[in-house]
Scaffold this active site. Structure first.
Site, PDB file in Angstrom:
ATOM      1  N   HIS A 194       1.363  -1.037   0.103  1.00 39.25           N
ATOM      2  CA  HIS A 194       0.007  -0.065   0.135  1.00 39.25           C
ATOM      3  C   HIS A 194       0.900   1.121  -0.031  1.00 39.25           C
ATOM      4  CE1 HIS A 194      -3.569   2.118   1.290  1.00 39.25           C
ATOM      5  NE2 HIS A 194      -3.139   3.854   1.966  1.00 39.25           N
ATOM      6  N   GLU A 195       1.345   1.288   1.079  1.00 37.10           N
ATOM      7  CA  GLU A 195       2.462   2.497   1.103  1.00 37.10           C
ATOM      8  C   GLU A 195       3.330   2.824  -0.463  1.00 37.10           C
ATOM      9  OE1 GLU A 195       1.718   5.143   2.938  1.00 37.10           O
ATOM     10  OE2 GLU A 195       0.394   3.403   4.293  1.00 37.10           O
ATOM     11  N   HIS A 222       1.983   4.139  -2.784  1.00 37.15           N
ATOM     12  CA  HIS A 222       1.606   5.560  -2.952  1.00 37.15           C
ATOM     13  C   HIS A 222       2.738   6.611  -2.991  1.00 37.15           C
ATOM     14  CE1 HIS A 222      -1.935   6.611  -0.587  1.00 37.15           C
ATOM     15  NE2 HIS A 222      -2.413   5.872   0.811  1.00 37.15           N
TER      16      HIS A 222
END
Length: 601
Positions: free
Chosen positions: A391-392, A395
């Site tokens: 997820h990160e 980003h």
């Protein structure tokens, strides 16, 4: 790779597990020099006051100075914030963080003249400027975005009054935070072995994962018993929030608080309504999920406190960070070698602060610094941490692509699209893991995890969005928000979203009282729309291959805020102005329920 996932002191953490903070500044002295350099720019800003409309060259020079400040502050602030988060007990870096905040305020104050002056320019003057100075074209979207709100900008005197009321507008959120985070305490609970467990905001959901139903029930009752004692205060705070949003929307000549909130990111309110309508039209899938959960937990009655405990027991396994890295890179190889090369660069060149240490900020985030992204994790060797890492990194690479492909003024993407790249990574990882596993129990465990993402993000956040909309409409209609009316609205939404196959425990009607997002001004819907867009993009990537990958990287990841967010997603192949992405995501949810049912028979 070490099996240790937590360190007593920051100094004990091996260097290879920490982020490369030295890529920002080699020493604190270097940071301090930039502090003075940035401060020296403030008088430069002030020399432009009253002169932006004098010439195209003046306007361009000002905008270029603003870009220069953006780059300087990006590096400066990232250092102080990241160092502060490494160890929140370190007073030196807490002081640096405070200095950064003060500098932000000073620069914002110095820049406050710019927007009114840009708004005062006539269309003819601005068009003349564009013709005289072609480099202003780089700033056309930025200038247009300011000027499109001209109908909602008031006179200088009126703007000063609204600005002075800003502290009053912040009061409901501040009061909620003090009540919720500082004043409320909950009774601890005891498990079957006699162990006491503290009930806190942080421990509430983990305790609802407990396989002991008595622990879940006691936790649920402990939390809502406290909220029941303060329900009238909570309702008064919520009412004040809705009233202040209504006041500011009305003063700025918007038709509703919803329209005012979404206009800040250039999103049509119809997107909000489409989300709610699409979910309403697919409630049967949620009811089917509830029935499956009841069956797999093998309970005569399914309660609201039974919604978090895993439906597949004893399937979680140890996943060290080295394995998570490998899985993520292989799962995301569908995005091409340029994407995986960047992933490997991040993993190899210390973009990530991996493990917990005493005093380190909790949770996880990515900061899209221009030097390179910085990612904070508190990695545990489990599936949730593996997905958090994916997820990160989503980003991080979204920020990287935007920074590399857009001018400074267009590099920052808006909140509406912020969760798309991160969730797309998660969806691609999930599909990879499902394809890779040959063990039925592990597959069921993975599907359980995926189903929970749909339930908690698409359905739950939409329910929150609908509640917030209904509260706002009550104020518009002159109706009273109190504990009774708020609980009645929430009660009806619980019935609608969960159906008749779950016991409607009365305490859940107070859930609205503990949700901080109701003070974020119509924010929560973006979790659901972002999730839907990400699922649609991941499916296109897997089904269509290179054309979808190319559109995703060039039209979405690289777009920054060069267009409005709905147009950016449309260019990448997902039209969020329609209900289709939400409907398609819910079809996948429905098919996963059927597969889970078949696996567990």
């Amino acid at each position: 790779m070490s099996t240790i996932t937590s360190y007593e002191k920051r100094a004990d953490v091996p260097k290879e597990y920490t982020w490369a903070i030295e890529d920002l500044y080699a020493t604190d002295e270097d940071w301090k020099r930039d502090f003075e350099k940035i401060k020296s720019k403030i008088p430069q800003i002030e020399t432009f006051q009253g002169k932006l409309g004098e010439s195209a060259d003046n306007l361009l020079a000002f905008l270029k100075l603003q870009d220069e400040l953006t780059i300087l502050i990006d590096q400066f602030a990232n250092y102080s914030m990241r160092k502060s988060d490494e160890d929140t007990k370190n007073t030196t870096y807490q002081g640096y963080k405070d200095q950064t905040t003060s500098l932000y305020v000073a620069i914002s104050s110095a820049l406050s003249f710019a927007e009114p002056e840009i708004l005062d320019l006539s269309d003819d003057t601005l068009n003349t400027f564009y013709n005289e100075q072609p480099k202003l074209e780089n700033y056309k979207r930025y200038l247009s975005d300011i000027r499109r709100k001209k109908a909602h900008i008031l006179s200088n005197a009126e703007e000063k009054i609204l600005a002075a009321a800003g502290d009053l507008a912040q009061a409901p959120d501040d009061i909620f935070s003090l009540l919720n985070d500082a004043d409320l305490t909950f009774e601890s609970v005891t498990d079957i072995e006699g162990n006491r467990h503290a009930v806190t905001h942080a421990s509430f959901i983990p305790l609802l994962h407990n396989y002991d139903k008595n622990v879940r029930k006691a936790t649920f009752e402990s939390l809502y018993k406290t909220y029941a004692h303060h329900k009238n205060t909570s309702a008064a705070i919520l009412s004040a929030q809705m009233k202040q949003l209504h006041f500011f929307a009305k003063m700025r000549k918007y038709n509703s608080p919803l329209e005012a909130a979404l206009d800040s990111t250039h999103v049509d309110p119809q997107v909000y309504y489409n989300l709610i309508e699409a979910v309403h039209e697919n409630m049967e899938s949620m009811y089917k999920y509830v029935r499956l959960r009841k069956k797999l937990l093998n309970v005569d009655e399914l309660h609201m406190y039974d919604l978090y405990v895993p439906m597949v027991a004893d399937a979680e396994r140890n996943i060290p960070f080295s394995e998570a890295k490998t899985n993520i890179c292989e799962a995301l190889s569908v995005l091409g070698t340029d994407y995986t090369d960047l992933l490997n660069e991040g993993f190899s060149n210390r973009w990530i602060d991996i493990y917990e240490n005493t005093g380190k900020r909790s949770g996880a985030y990515s900061s899209g610094c221009r030097v390179h992204p910085y990612i904070l994790l508190n990695y545990k060797n489990n599936l949730d941490s593996e997905f958090t890492t994916a997820h990160e990194m989503g980003h991080a690479l979204h920020s990287y692509f935007s920074n590399q492909n857009q001018p400074v003024i267009n590099a920052d993407y808006v909140i509406f699209v912020a969760e798309v790249a991160s969730t797309c990574n998660e969806a691609l990882l999930m599909q990879y893991l499902l394809q890779k596993t040959t063990d039925k129990k592990e597959r069921a465990y993975l599907i359980n995890y995926f189903l929970e993402q749909f339930r908690t993000t698409l359905y739950r956040q939409t329910m929150f969005a609908e509640f917030e909309l209904k509260m706002s409409q009550m104020i518009i209609n002159g109706e009273s928000i109190n504990a009774e009316t708020a609980c009645k609205v929430y009660h009806d939404l619980i019935d609608l979203y969960f159906g008749k196959d779950i016991i409607h425990d009365a305490q859940i009607d107070l859930e609205w009282a503990r949700i901080p997002h109701f003070y974020y001004n119509f924010y929560v819907y973006q979790y659901a729309t972002g999730f839907s867009a990400a699922i649609a993009l991941s499916q296109k990537i897997l089904e269509e291959g290179e054309p979808a990958v190319k559109a995703y990287k060039e039209q979405f990841l690289s777009a920054g805020c060069s267009k409005d967010p709905v147009s950016i997603l449309k260019d990448a192949g997902v039209d969020m102005s329609t209900k289709k992405p939400i409907e398609d995501a819910l079809k996948l949810f429905d098919s996963l329920i059927d597969e889970m049912d078949a696996l567990m028979r």
